[in-house]
Design a protein around this motif. Structure first.
Motif, PDB file in Angstrom:
ATOM      1  N   SER A   1       1.065  -1.351  -0.344  1.00 21.61           N
ATOM      2  CA  SER A   1       0.048   0.285  -0.175  1.00 21.61           C
ATOM      3  C   SER A   1       0.521   1.194  -0.278  1.00 21.61           C
ATOM      4  CB  SER A   1      -0.501  -0.208   1.140  1.00 21.61           C
ATOM      5  OG  SER A   1      -0.380   0.077   2.290  1.00 21.61           O
ATOM      6  N   SER A   2       0.301   2.597  -0.768  1.00 23.07           N
ATOM      7  CA  SER A   2       1.124   3.551  -0.368  1.00 23.07           C
ATOM      8  C   SER A   2      -0.056   4.747  -0.185  1.00 23.07           C
ATOM      9  CB  SER A   2       1.633   3.867  -1.804  1.00 23.07           C
ATOM     10  OG  SER A   2       1.610   5.241  -1.844  1.00 23.07           O
ATOM     11  N   THR A   3       0.659   5.789   1.031  1.00 18.70           N
ATOM     12  CA  THR A   3      -0.123   6.606   0.751  1.00 18.70           C
ATOM     13  C   THR A   3      -0.125   7.698   0.249  1.00 18.70           C
ATOM     14  OG1 THR A   3       1.353   7.295   2.086  1.00 18.70           O
ATOM     15  CG2 THR A   3       0.254   6.082   3.301  1.00 18.70           C
ATOM     16  N   THR A   4       0.670   7.797  -0.971  1.00 16.96           N
ATOM     17  CA  THR A   4       1.358   9.142  -1.383  1.00 16.96           C
ATOM     18  C   THR A   4       1.015   9.073  -3.228  1.00 16.96           C
ATOM     19  OG1 THR A   4       3.825   7.815  -1.912  1.00 16.96           O
ATOM     20  CG2 THR A   4       2.689   9.922   0.121  1.00 16.96           C
ATOM     21  N   GLY A   5       0.226   7.562  -2.946  1.00 18.43           N
ATOM     22  CA  GLY A   5      -0.739   7.602  -4.879  1.00 18.43           C
ATOM     23  C   GLY A   5       0.333   6.378  -5.383  1.00 18.43           C
ATOM     24  N   LEU A   6       0.856   6.391  -6.052  1.00 25.04           N
ATOM     25  CA  LEU A   6       0.970   5.158  -7.718  1.00 25.04           C
ATOM     26  C   LEU A   6       2.858   4.768  -7.600  1.00 25.04           C
ATOM     27  CD1 LEU A   6       0.421   2.202  -9.152  1.00 25.04           C
ATOM     28  CD2 LEU A   6       0.144   3.908 -11.421  1.00 25.04           C
ATOM     29  N   ILE A   7       3.235   3.692  -6.968  1.00 23.77           N
ATOM     30  CA  ILE A   7       4.503   3.880  -7.273  1.00 23.77           C
ATOM     31  C   ILE A   7       4.860   2.569  -8.082  1.00 23.77           C
ATOM     32  CG2 ILE A   7       7.184   3.016  -6.148  1.00 23.77           C
ATOM     33  CD1 ILE A   7       5.420   5.459  -3.405  1.00 23.77           C
ATOM     34  N   ILE A   8       5.822   2.622  -9.197  1.00 24.74           N
ATOM     35  CA  ILE A   8       6.185   1.098 -10.296  1.00 24.74           C
ATOM     36  C   ILE A   8       7.579   0.742  -9.438  1.00 24.74           C
ATOM     37  CG2 ILE A   8       6.160   0.181 -12.138  1.00 24.74           C
ATOM     38  CD1 ILE A   8       3.370   1.883 -12.557  1.00 24.74           C
ATOM     39  N   SER A   9       7.621  -0.677  -9.608  1.00 20.77           N
ATOM     40  CA  SER A   9       9.766  -0.711  -9.593  1.00 20.77           C
ATOM     41  C   SER A   9       9.652  -1.824 -10.720  1.00 20.77           C
ATOM     42  CB  SER A   9       9.932  -0.813  -8.139  1.00 20.77           C
ATOM     43  OG  SER A   9      11.371  -1.293  -8.110  1.00 20.77           O
ATOM     44  N   ILE A  10       9.918  -1.996 -11.587  1.00 20.59           N
ATOM     45  CA  ILE A  10      10.704  -2.664 -12.586  1.00 20.59           C
ATOM     46  C   ILE A  10      12.488  -3.352 -12.107  1.00 20.59           C
ATOM     47  CG2 ILE A  10      11.026  -3.336 -14.813  1.00 20.59           C
ATOM     48  CD1 ILE A  10       7.777  -2.454 -14.116  1.00 20.59           C
ATOM     49  N   THR A  11      12.466  -3.937 -12.392  1.00 24.96           N
ATOM     50  CA  THR A  11      13.507  -4.577 -12.457  1.00 24.96           C
ATOM     51  C   THR A  11      13.690  -5.840 -13.667  1.00 24.96           C
ATOM     52  OG1 THR A  11      14.262  -4.679  -9.804  1.00 24.96           O
ATOM     53  CG2 THR A  11      15.866  -6.417 -11.482  1.00 24.96           C
ATOM     54  N   ALA A  12      14.770  -5.354 -14.924  1.00 19.68           N
ATOM     55  CA  ALA A  12      15.200  -6.428 -15.454  1.00 19.68           C
ATOM     56  C   ALA A  12      16.344  -7.076 -15.661  1.00 19.68           C
ATOM     57  CB  ALA A  12      14.420  -4.973 -16.592  1.00 19.68           C
ATOM     58  N   ILE A  13      16.140  -8.060 -15.923  1.00 19.91           N
ATOM     59  CA  ILE A  13      17.615  -8.763 -16.464  1.00 19.91           C
ATOM     60  C   ILE A  13      17.479  -9.328 -17.734  1.00 19.91           C
ATOM     61  CG2 ILE A  13      18.357 -10.985 -16.405  1.00 19.91           C
ATOM     62  CD1 ILE A  13      15.935 -11.124 -13.690  1.00 19.91           C
ATOM     63  N   GLY A  14      18.664  -9.218 -18.073  1.00 17.23           N
ATOM     64  CA  GLY A  14      18.802  -9.384 -19.839  1.00 17.23           C
ATOM     65  C   GLY A  14      20.450 -10.078 -19.302  1.00 17.23           C
ATOM     66  N   GLU A  15      20.466 -11.276 -20.731  1.00 14.55           N
ATOM     67  CA  GLU A  15      21.781 -12.207 -21.330  1.00 14.55           C
ATOM     68  C   GLU A  15      22.697 -11.247 -22.746  1.00 14.55           C
ATOM     69  OE1 GLU A  15      20.342 -15.606 -21.412  1.00 14.55           O
ATOM     70  OE2 GLU A  15      19.576 -16.113 -24.497  1.00 14.55           O
ATOM     71  N   VAL A  16      24.037 -11.298 -22.153  1.00 10.17           N
ATOM     72  CA  VAL A  16      24.775 -10.931 -23.032  1.00 10.17           C
ATOM     73  C   VAL A  16      26.399 -11.818 -23.390  1.00 10.17           C
ATOM     74  CG1 VAL A  16      25.993  -9.384 -21.382  1.00 10.17           C
ATOM     75  CG2 VAL A  16      25.565  -8.999 -23.894  1.00 10.17           C
ATOM     76  N   ASN A  17      26.671 -12.392 -23.891  1.00 13.84           N
ATOM     77  CA  ASN A  17      28.260 -12.976 -24.101  1.00 13.84           C
ATOM     78  C   ASN A  17      29.548 -12.037 -24.117  1.00 13.84           C
ATOM     79  OD1 ASN A  17      26.769 -15.551 -25.524  1.00 13.84           O
ATOM     80  ND2 ASN A  17      27.373 -14.201 -27.659  1.00 13.84           N
ATOM     81  N   LYS A  18      30.058 -12.732 -23.230  1.00 14.64           N
ATOM     82  CA  LYS A  18      31.080 -12.082 -22.531  1.00 14.64           C
ATOM     83  C   LYS A  18      31.500 -10.820 -23.221  1.00 14.64           C
ATOM     84  CE  LYS A  18      34.952 -11.816 -19.061  1.00 14.64           C
ATOM     85  NZ  LYS A  18      36.393 -13.306 -19.323  1.00 14.64           N
ATOM     86  N   ASN A  19      32.164 -11.526 -24.761  1.00 18.91           N
ATOM     87  CA  ASN A  19      32.698 -10.552 -25.740  1.00 18.91           C
ATOM     88  C   ASN A  19      31.525  -9.478 -25.856  1.00 18.91           C
ATOM     89  OD1 ASN A  19      34.804 -12.370 -25.150  1.00 18.91           O
ATOM     90  ND2 ASN A  19      34.436 -13.820 -26.219  1.00 18.91           N
ATOM     91  N   ASP A  20      30.637  -9.762 -25.950  1.00 16.52           N
ATOM     92  CA  ASP A  20      29.360  -8.846 -26.699  1.00 16.52           C
ATOM     93  C   ASP A  20      29.357  -7.441 -25.861  1.00 16.52           C
ATOM     94  OD1 ASP A  20      29.624  -9.446 -28.838  1.00 16.52           O
ATOM     95  OD2 ASP A  20      27.941 -11.159 -28.408  1.00 16.52           O
ATOM     96  N   VAL A  21      28.920  -7.768 -24.588  1.00 16.87           N
ATOM     97  CA  VAL A  21      29.133  -6.737 -23.443  1.00 16.87           C
ATOM     98  C   VAL A  21      29.436  -4.812 -23.936  1.00 16.87           C
ATOM     99  CG1 VAL A  21      31.001  -7.251 -21.943  1.00 16.87           C
ATOM    100  CG2 VAL A  21      28.565  -5.806 -21.423  1.00 16.87           C
ATOM    101  N   VAL A  22      29.256  -4.038 -23.711  1.00 18.23           N
ATOM    102  CA  VAL A  22      30.017  -2.694 -24.178  1.00 18.23           C
ATOM    103  C   VAL A  22      29.131  -2.099 -23.232  1.00 18.23           C
ATOM    104  CG1 VAL A  22      29.043  -0.785 -25.391  1.00 18.23           C
ATOM    105  CG2 VAL A  22      29.256  -2.725 -26.270  1.00 18.23           C
ATOM    106  N   TYR A  23      30.147  -1.205 -22.332  1.00 18.12           N
ATOM    107  CA  TYR A  23      29.700  -0.167 -21.331  1.00 18.12           C
ATOM    108  C   TYR A  23      30.246   1.622 -21.710  1.00 18.12           C
ATOM    109  CZ  TYR A  23      31.280  -4.880 -19.150  1.00 18.12           C
ATOM    110  OH  TYR A  23      31.561  -5.760 -17.686  1.00 18.12           O
ATOM    111  N   ARG A  24      30.349   2.148 -21.039  1.00 16.59           N
ATOM    112  CA  ARG A  24      30.282   3.883 -21.630  1.00 16.59           C
ATOM    113  C   ARG A  24      31.128   4.095 -21.353  1.00 16.59           C
ATOM    114  NH1 ARG A  24      25.458   6.039 -16.599  1.00 16.59           N
ATOM    115  NH2 ARG A  24      23.472   5.465 -17.610  1.00 16.59           N
ATOM    116  N   SER A  25      32.183   2.974 -20.970  1.00 18.11           N
ATOM    117  CA  SER A  25      34.058   2.971 -20.419  1.00 18.11           C
ATOM    118  C   SER A  25      34.538   3.142 -21.903  1.00 18.11           C
ATOM    119  CB  SER A  25      34.522   3.121 -19.154  1.00 18.11           C
ATOM    120  OG  SER A  25      34.224   1.390 -19.246  1.00 18.11           O
ATOM    121  N   GLY A  26      33.867   2.577 -23.288  1.00 17.04           N
ATOM    122  CA  GLY A  26      35.245   2.132 -23.826  1.00 17.04           C
ATOM    123  C   GLY A  26      35.858   2.783 -24.836  1.00 17.04           C
ATOM    124  N   ALA A  27      34.950   4.135 -25.310  1.00 21.07           N
ATOM    125  CA  ALA A  27      35.215   5.287 -26.696  1.00 21.07           C
ATOM    126  C   ALA A  27      36.473   5.922 -26.406  1.00 21.07           C
ATOM    127  CB  ALA A  27      34.321   6.072 -26.084  1.00 21.07           C
TER     128      ALA A  27
END
Length: 349
Positions: free
Chosen positions: A138-164
């Protein structure tokens, strides 16, 4: 407007927490091989074998992230999933599962939650992800939605923000600024409605940008496209807070600078015309608007011919040495430092 007064209104307290979850999720299907056990036990069971796993969580709070006076609950459910899947795709990964948790006040009847979960189910089916659990409270302040997403990737295919690297090309998918201008239209029509509730808005001339706000699409197709083109980005991020903020994130994480060309930023004609109507600069909107959920990436110049002419990808600049800084190069060839003015949920808007 979260309900029609003439519709049936079932109090969710009649079902209880577990009855509510069972009711809302009874039609959800399991399609991923990695989902061994979904909803119905103390925890979900997943098996990914040799893949690396990516996990991301996002929180959406009523009156901060969405306004139910113009956001239909089914669209909200759909968008909540898209926001999270976009982060998975930004890792060059394939989204496989999500969990959905909500906090609700007693003003929401069961029928309203059915609409919310119908949107979640539509998104899950369209993007081939399994809903494997979550929580309700329950909430006293309206609607709150929390989503967790899970994914899979080959080790050699993952891309980070740090490779440029310096001289990498800066590339963005789709077009920018539509979601923000769609929001401006909806906010304007909301104010008109307050003055005259009998006035029905004509949103047809703004259909594209309103949809960009109410029903965004995460770019799952780009992950496949890049694989088909045999292009692995050197860095990648999704455009949720505005192009300027995201370029700055990539630069800081990768320790580089950037040159962004104003005349290369992709804008839909409806964004341009609506900016003119509101007397707002379209470049400013593209830089700072946010919620476009496109993908911003850097790629090696060696891969340029592989993406050249592809309608999904636009080269908008290139990365430089860190000491050169981060700049917008205007149509008049003036250099303006990039500043992160994108939406910040922790600030008063």
């Amino acid at each position: 407007m979260i309900e029609d007064k003439n519709q049936t209104r079932t109090s969710i307290s009649e079902l209880g927490e577990f009855g509510l979850i069972e009711h809302l999720t009874e039609h959800f299907e399991i399609n991923q091989k990695s989902t061994i056990k979904g909803i119905g036990d103390d925890a979900a069971v997943l098996e990914f074998k040799s893949k690396q796993i990516v996990v991301t969580t996002d929180l959406m709070v009523e009156h901060v992230h969405f306004d139910l006076s113009y956001m239909p609950l089914k669209h909200l459910g759909y968008k909540a999933i898209m926001v999270n899947l976009s982060d998975v795709y930004a890792m060059n990964a394939n989204a496989t599962q999500v969990t959905v948790s909500i906090a609700i006040s007693n003003r929401f009847p069961l029928e309203a939650l059915e609409k919310l979960y119908a949107g979640i189910e539509t998104a899950a089916k369209a993007y081939d992800v399994d809903v494997i659990g979550g929580d309700t409270t329950s909430s006293t302040t309206g609607l709150i939605i929390s989503i967790t997403a899970i994914g899979e990737v080959n080790k050699n295919d993952v891309v980070y923000r740090s490779g440029a690297k310096p001289n990498d090309l800066l590339v963005v998918t789709g077009d920018l600024g539509g979601a923000y201008m769609g929001l401006q239209i909806l906010e304007r029509e909301k104010e008109v409605f307050k003055v005259n509730p009998n006035n029905q808005p004509d949103l047809d001339p703004y259909a594209y940008i309103v949809e960009r706000q109410l029903k965004p699409e995460a770019r799952k197709d780009i992950v496949k496209l890049l694989k088909d083109l045999k292009v692995k980005p050197t860095s990648m991020i999704d455009v949720s807070d505005g192009l300027s903020s995201e370029i700055i994130h990539l630069c800081k994480q990768s320790n580089v600078g950037a040159a962004l060309y104003e005349n290369k930023i992709p804008l839909d004609p409806q964004v341009i015309s609506t900016c003119e109507e509101f007397n707002i600069d379209s470049t400013t909107i593209a830089l700072n608007g946010g919620e476009d959920y496109e993908l911003l990436m850097t790629i090696s110049q060696d891969d340029f011919l592989k993406i050249k002419g592809n309608p999904n990808l636009t080269v908008i600049g290139y990365m430089t040495e860190k000491e050169n800084g981060m700049h917008l190069i205007t149509r008049g060839e003036t250099l303006i430092p990039l500043i992160a003015k994108g939406w910040n949920p922790l600030k008063d808007q």
